[in-house]
Design an enzyme around this catalytic site. Structure first.
Site, PDB file in Angstrom:
ATOM      1  N   GLN A  75      92.032 -15.464 -95.440  1.00 52.85           N
ATOM      2  CA  GLN A  75      92.286 -15.862 -96.811  1.00 52.85           C
ATOM      3  C   GLN A  75      93.301 -17.002 -96.801  1.00 52.85           C
ATOM      4  O   GLN A  75      94.171 -17.056 -95.943  1.00 52.85           O
ATOM      5  CB  GLN A  75      92.761 -14.603 -97.520  1.00 52.85           C
ATOM      6  CG  GLN A  75      93.508 -14.738 -98.798  1.00 52.85           C
ATOM      7  CD  GLN A  75      94.989 -14.626 -98.569  1.00 52.85           C
ATOM      8  OE1 GLN A  75      95.479 -13.743 -97.872  1.00 52.85           O
ATOM      9  NE2 GLN A  75      95.731 -15.548 -99.155  1.00 52.85           N
ATOM     10  N   CYS A  76      93.124 -17.940 -97.732  1.00 53.90           N
ATOM     11  CA  CYS A  76      94.108 -19.027 -97.873  1.00 53.90           C
ATOM     12  C   CYS A  76      94.384 -19.211 -99.355  1.00 53.90           C
ATOM     13  O   CYS A  76      94.398 -18.239-100.095  1.00 53.90           O
ATOM     14  CB  CYS A  76      93.610 -20.319 -97.210  1.00 53.90           C
ATOM     15  SG  CYS A  76      92.095 -20.985 -97.943  1.00 53.90           S
ATOM     16  N   ALA A  77      94.576 -20.444 -99.815  1.00 55.71           N
ATOM     17  CA  ALA A  77      94.857 -20.651-101.240  1.00 55.71           C
ATOM     18  C   ALA A  77      93.569 -20.718-102.061  1.00 55.71           C
ATOM     19  O   ALA A  77      93.431 -20.056-103.078  1.00 55.71           O
ATOM     20  CB  ALA A  77      95.679 -21.920-101.439  1.00 55.71           C
ATOM     21  N   TYR A 104      94.143 -17.030-102.533  1.00 58.43           N
ATOM     22  CA  TYR A 104      95.296 -16.484-103.255  1.00 58.43           C
ATOM     23  C   TYR A 104      95.316 -16.944-104.706  1.00 58.43           C
ATOM     24  O   TYR A 104      95.775 -16.224-105.580  1.00 58.43           O
ATOM     25  CB  TYR A 104      96.613 -16.855-102.558  1.00 58.43           C
ATOM     26  CG  TYR A 104      97.778 -16.151-103.195  1.00 58.43           C
ATOM     27  CD1 TYR A 104      97.955 -14.778-103.008  1.00 58.43           C
ATOM     28  CD2 TYR A 104      98.666 -16.823-104.025  1.00 58.43           C
ATOM     29  CE1 TYR A 104      98.994 -14.097-103.630  1.00 58.43           C
ATOM     30  CE2 TYR A 104      99.710 -16.156-104.653  1.00 58.43           C
ATOM     31  CZ  TYR A 104      99.872 -14.789-104.450  1.00 58.43           C
ATOM     32  OH  TYR A 104     100.895 -14.124-105.075  1.00 58.43           O
TER      33      TYR A 104
END
Length: 113
Positions: A75-77, A104
């Protein structure tokens, strides 16, 4: 499919059946993250996934992922870096790893953070 949706992620987190890796920078991670996420910045991901299980556990304080685990999620932004992370993981043999495309930003929005 190698994509995890928000509701799938919520489920996995509540069952504890997830190894969630946040591939954003430490600064982004500090500013806010999903509670069970372990921060492994994208730049050091490949090197980290190549560590022995013992070294991985010492460094990140969680069990090292195993190549055929089906609960690995990156997961990232917003889904771009996690897609790159997925590429790296798949190349290294973590064939069932997935990523949370919403990132996120979607999580924070849905969780009202």
């Amino acid at each position: 499919a190698s994509v995890v949706t928000y509701s799938q992620l919520k489920n996995m987190l509540s069952n504890g059946s997830i190894q969630l890796f946040d591939v954003r920078s430490p600064e982004e991670y500090q500013a806010g993250h999903i509670s069970q996420a372990v921060n492994i910045p994208l730049g050091s991901l490949e090197e980290s996934l190549r560590l022995s299980p013992e070294r991985f556990q010492q460094k990140f304080e969680v069990k090292a992922p195993v190549k055929d685990d089906d609960d690995i999620v990156f997961q990232c932004a917003k889904g771009n870096r996690s897609l790159k992370a997925l590429d790296i993981a798949h190349r290294l043999g973590f064939s069932r790893a997935r990523h949370y495309k919403g990132g996120y930003s979607e999580w924070a929005e849905k969780e009202g953070k």
